[in-house]
Scaffold this active site. Structure first.
Site, PDB file in Angstrom:
ATOM      1  N   GLU A   1       0.865  -1.178   0.000  1.00  0.00           N
ATOM      2  CA  GLU A   1       0.000   0.000   0.000  1.00  0.00           C
ATOM      3  C   GLU A   1       0.903   1.230   0.000  1.00  0.00           C
ATOM      4  OE1 GLU A   1      -2.716   2.524   3.107  1.00  0.00           O
ATOM      5  OE2 GLU A   1      -2.816   0.327   3.261  1.00  0.00           O
TER       6      GLU A   1
ATOM      7  N   LYS B   1     -10.985  -0.885   6.546  1.00  0.00           N
ATOM      8  CA  LYS B   1      -9.783  -0.640   7.331  1.00  0.00           C
ATOM      9  C   LYS B   1     -10.211  -0.140   8.710  1.00  0.00           C
ATOM     10  CE  LYS B   1      -5.952   2.720   7.382  1.00  0.00           C
ATOM     11  NZ  LYS B   1      -5.225   3.699   6.542  1.00  0.00           N
TER      12      LYS B   1
ATOM     13  N   ARG C   1       1.066  10.450   0.282  1.00  0.00           N
ATOM     14  CA  ARG C   1       1.496  11.484   1.229  1.00  0.00           C
ATOM     15  C   ARG C   1       2.706  12.262   0.732  1.00  0.00           C
ATOM     16  NH1 ARG C   1       1.497   8.136   6.972  1.00  0.00           N
ATOM     17  NH2 ARG C   1      -0.521   7.083   6.696  1.00  0.00           N
TER      18      ARG C   1
ATOM     19  N   THR D   1      -4.046   6.347   1.956  1.00  0.00           N
ATOM     20  CA  THR D   1      -4.284   7.743   2.326  1.00  0.00           C
ATOM     21  C   THR D   1      -5.025   8.472   1.202  1.00  0.00           C
ATOM     22  OG1 THR D   1      -2.114   7.612   3.437  1.00  0.00           O
ATOM     23  CG2 THR D   1      -3.268   9.700   3.553  1.00  0.00           C
TER      24      THR D   1
END
Length: 222
Positions: free
Chosen positions: A48, A135, A52, A75
């Site tokens: 993953e 998640k 960011r 994210t």
């Protein structure tokens, strides 16, 4: 079964078989492929890559070209990021929190998504939205495996990807929860190892995690 549903079912099987998802913040896009190979040598074929950093899109493109590697974008917080991740070649999306708009856009693309939840209310919303895997973030701060077991007792059809604050030593406890699909962890790719290109250390960490995941009993996993 629709093509999107088939894709999601296949992805679920793959993530369950892997058991561990390295969660990576990659500052240097030039090492993306080396990182992938280091993880693969350790027995982990899923990653993953978090959105960011400025070059995250290119990093996903580079990773998507690595044979036998399942690449997800993490994210993901906006609709534009959904479009970016899909165009870059991500095969699943992960969000830190719930967004109706982000979930809907992922569905428009036929892209599997694992939205982040932190409360039973959000979990209920995910269930009503047709999702069967989410998640749980930040898992450690929310109570760890005990919280996951409590959620599972009320929502037995949901699967969980706990992420956030999980250490290597805690992996076995999380994987012992039958409703856990896979565990997301940043401990596998620490910033210092990435900065120094210590691929041997990353391979060793991946190997240890893969061994723990491979030893779990899946007969009761949902």
């Amino acid at each position: 079964m629709s093509a999107a549903a088939q894709m999601e079912a296949e992805l679920t099987r793959t993530l369950q078989a892997c058991g561990v998802i390295p969660v990576v913040v990659l500052e240097d896009v030039s090492v993306a492929v080396d990182l992938a190979h280091a993880l693969q040598r350790g027995g982990l074929a899923t990653i993953e890559l978090t959105l960011r950093t400025p070059d995250a899109e290119q990093a996903i493109r580079n990773l998507a070209a690595v044979p036998d590697l399942l690449v997800g974008a993490g994210t993901v917080t906006t609709v534009d990021q959904v479009d970016l991740a899909v165009a870059a070649g991500a095969r699943f999306l992960v969000t830190p929190g719930w967004s109706d708009q982000v979930v809907e856009r992922s569905r428009q693309h036929g892209m599997p998504i694992y939205p982040g939840i932190a409360t039973a209310t959000e979990l209920q919303h995910a269930l009503e939205s047709g999702l069967r895997a989410v998640k749980v973030f930040p898992a450690s701060a929310l109570g760890g495996p005990a919280t996951l077991r409590a959620y599972a007792s009320t929502y037995p059809d949901m699967r969980f990807i706990p992420t956030g604050g999980i250490s290597e030593a805690e992996l076995v406890d999380y994987l012992a929860v039958p409703s856990v699909l896979a565990v997301g962890g940043s401990w596998l790719t620490p910033a210092d190892a990435l900065a120094s290109h210590d691929w041997a250390a990353i391979t060793a960490a991946a190997s240890r995690a893969a061994a723990v995941a491979g030893a779990r009993d899946l007969k009761d996993a949902r």
